[in-house]
Structures are given as structure tokens and as C-alpha cells.
Design an enzyme around this catalytic site. Structure first.
Site, PDB file in Angstrom:
ATOM      1  CG  ASN A  58      -2.752   4.357   1.428  1.00 40.51           C
ATOM      2  OD1 ASN A  58      -3.847   4.532   1.950  1.00 40.51           O
ATOM      3  ND2 ASN A  58      -2.307   3.162   1.090  1.00 40.51           N
ATOM      4  CB  SER A  98      -0.920   0.002   1.220  1.00 36.42           C
ATOM      5  OG  SER A  98      -0.146  -0.091   2.391  1.00 36.42           O
ATOM      6  CG  HIS A 157      -2.578  -0.278  -3.406  1.00 37.48           C
ATOM      7  ND1 HIS A 157      -2.790   1.043  -3.069  1.00 37.48           N
ATOM      8  CD2 HIS A 157      -2.865  -0.986  -2.290  1.00 37.48           C
ATOM      9  CE1 HIS A 157      -3.184   1.110  -1.816  1.00 37.48           C
ATOM     10  NE2 HIS A 157      -3.240  -0.101  -1.321  1.00 37.48           N
ATOM     11  CD  GLU A 166      -2.743   4.009  -5.826  1.00 35.70           C
ATOM     12  OE1 GLU A 166      -2.632   5.221  -5.783  1.00 35.70           O
ATOM     13  OE2 GLU A 166      -2.662   3.311  -4.807  1.00 35.70           O
TER      14      GLU A 166
END
Ligand code: CAA
Length: 283
Positions: free
Chosen positions: A190, A119, A140, A152
């Protein structure tokens, strides 16, 4: 670059979800973990998800059986010797990931693409321990994997266009939407999500509002499906802290400093839903 056989490393929340969506899309999947009990737990979760789909009329009992039959148990990384793609979803720790990728580089055939579901750890740094950085890429997935549409896709510094295209096509076959991102701390997801969660924790820490009020504002005011504190519990407070530390260290900017309250909760072992207590208490 045709992908047919896949090995998923890690039968936890993310790995089991990834194995499920691969099997649903018709791929043969080996689900790998270190111990049989972890594999069994992963398969239990997949079986429960598929049973709910049958109950809701989204799948037939036969489809459920076919999907489960496409998933096989692996307790040995050497099982990667005949696969076209490995998706690693092991623990978020650079040393462990590098160790796994070193082994995979030895075990897998030259054409095999090595993807990581990290992540936030740098893809380029994971790729650098292999002799095939061109074939290492980030994939991801979002939690819960069977529900969330996004994958992602993160290019490492050396990832080739051919490898990117193969993973983009694979993602579409999984009925997910690929979004291309470059390799910077936190990628896009993130980098934006975690500072928002961290700020929600500061808002609680500074006594601006109660946890319920903070979540209500974001749910009803911004149309988020979960408030940020509830989402933090759902992701795991240890994971949230870990990602904030990666952003803080990676950018060297104080705007990413983790909230002391987040640290305190993690030190207390209040990690969220998985430990029964985070910002909220779970029965
Ligand atoms: N596995 C499979 N299916 C699940 C599930 C799971 N763990 N959790 C929920 N679902 C399904 C349910 O079966 C239900 O489907 P049906 O209605 O068709 O039966 C559907 O999802 C909705 O579930 P619920 O009605 O129980 O609850 P909800 O409407 O609140 O939805 C949610 C649950 C989809 C999790 C929703 O709350 C949500 O979208 N939350 C935010 C999730 C999010 O932001 N994820 C990203 C986290 S960040 C991340 O993953 C990246 C990272 O690196 C940290």
C-alpha cells in the site's frame, strides 16, 4: 510449531476469502463474526466461489462439499481456545483490533500465533497490547483472496524467526507466495499502490483527463488488469482514504496528502462498488 486448526475473525470480503483458501488447503477453519447474518453472508460468497470452480471443472462436487464441511460457524471469540493460529480480518480500526488481540491473548493457548490481515496498521502497536508480541505477525492477503497469489508477511518489532517461518510455511500450503516485509506505514503493497491511486485521483481532479481515459492509459499502457480509479472503487474509497491518512500521518510527508476529491466522494457516501457508486456507477 505445527498449524492445524485456524480461526478467522471477520466474515467479510477478506475474512471469507481467507477462510476459503485455508479450508481448500485442508485446514479446519472456524469462521468468526459478531452476528449470524454476517457469517451467513460470508458462507454464501464462499459457496458461490466454489460452485463456479465446479462449473469450470476445477473442482468436483465432492471436493466442494469437503471444503465447506471444514468450515464451521463461530459467533464467540472463546472458540479460539483450541486453535493454533488466529487470522484477524475485522474492521481497520486500531482500537477494535487491540481490543480483539487483548481478548485473544487471554483466550488462546500459549503456542497460538496471532496474525492480523491489516492492510496498513502497525503490527508492533497491535502486538504491544498482548503478552506475546513475539507471536504476533501481519499476514496481508490481497483482494480477491482466492485469486491473488501474494501474502505480504509483516514482522512486528518482536516477531521471532520461528513464528515467521511457521507463517511462511503456512502461506505456501495455502498455495500463495509469501513476501517478507518490515513494519512501516503501508508496508510495501500500500505504500506503492495507494499513492498511485491518489495520484490518479489528482489527475482527474485537475482535469488532465476523464476517468475512462486515466484508467485506459494505465490498463493498456502499463498492462494493469484494472485502471487505478476502477481499482479504487473495487477496494473501497473509504479504505483508500484511510490508508492515505495512515501514510500521511506515519511519514509526516506532504507527498502522501489525500486528494480533496477522494475526501469529497467518501463524505458523499460514494465508496465504490460496495455502495453502488464511486468513480463509476454500478447497477
Ligand atoms: N472471488 C473469487 N474469484 C474471483 C473473484 C472473486 N471476488 N473475482 C474474479 N474471480 C475469478 C474469476 O472467477 C475468474 O476466474 P476464471 O476466469 O478462471 O473463471 C478470474 O478471477 C478472472 O475474473 P474475470 O474474468 O471476471 O475478470 P478479470 O479478468 O478482470 O479478473 C481480477 C478479475 C482478478 C479481480 C482482476 O481484474 C485483477 O487482478 N484486478 C486487480 C486486483 C488487485 O489489484 N488486487 C489488489 C487490491 S489491493 C489489496 O487487496 C490490498 C489492500 O490492502 C487494499
Amino acid at each position: 510449531m505445527t498449524i492445524q486448526k485456524v480461526l478467522v475473525i471477520g466474515a467479510g470480503q477478506m475474512g471469507s476469502g481467507i477462510a476459503q483458501v485455508c479450508a481448500q488447503a485442508g485446514f479446519d477453519v472456524k469462521l468468526n463474526d459478531r452476528e449470524e447474518q454476517f457469517y451467513n453472508r460470508g458462507i454464501q460468497v464462499i459457496t458461490k466461489n466454489l460452485s463456479r470452480d465446479v462449473e469450470k471443472g476445477r473442482k468436483t462436487e465432492e471436493e466442494k462439499t469437503e471444503i465447506l464441511n471444514r468450515i464451521s460457524k463461530s459467533l464467540d471469540l472463546n472458540d479460539a481456545a483450541d486453535v493454533d493460529l488466529v487470522i484477524e480480518a475485522a474492521v481497520e480500526n486500531m482500537e477494535i483490533k487491540q481490543q480483539i488481540f487483548r481478548q485473544l491473548d487471554e483466550i488462546t493457548p500459549a503456542h497460538t500465533i496471532l496474525a492480523t490481515n491489516t492492510s496498513s496498521l502497525p503490527i508492533t502497536e497491535i502486538a504491544a497490547v498482548t503478552n506475546r508480541p513475539a507471536k504476533v505477525i501481519g499476514m496481508h492477503f490481497m483482494n480477491p483472496v482466492p485469486v491473488m497469489k501474494l501474502v505480504e508477511i509483516i514482522r512486528g518489532l518482536a516477531t521471532t524467526d520461528e513464528v515467521y517461518a511457521a507463517i511462511e510455511e503456512m502461506t505456501k500450503k495455502l498455495a500463495k507466495v509469501p513476501v517478507e516485509v518490515n513494519d512501516f506505514p503501508g508496508f510495501v503493497s500500500n505504500r506503492i499502490l495507494m499513492p498511485m491511486i491518489n495520484e490518479a485521483i489528482y489527475t482527474l481532479y485537475e482535469g488532465v483527463a476523464t476517468k475512462e481515459a486515466i484508467d485506459e492509459v494505465m490498463k493498456l499502457g502499463m498492462n494493469h488488469p484494472m485502471g487505478p480509479l476502477q481499482l479504487a472503487d473495487f477496494i473501497g474509497l473509504d479504505t483508500c482514504l484511510y490508508i492515505m491518512e495512515i501514510l500521511h500521518e506515519g511519514f509526516g510527508d506532504s507527498k502522501y496528502r489525500p486528494c480533496p476529491l477522494l475526501r469529497k466522494y467518501v463524505k458523499a457516501g460514494w465508496l465504490g462498488k460496495k455502495t453502488g457508486r464511486g468513480f463509476y456507477v454500478y447497477e
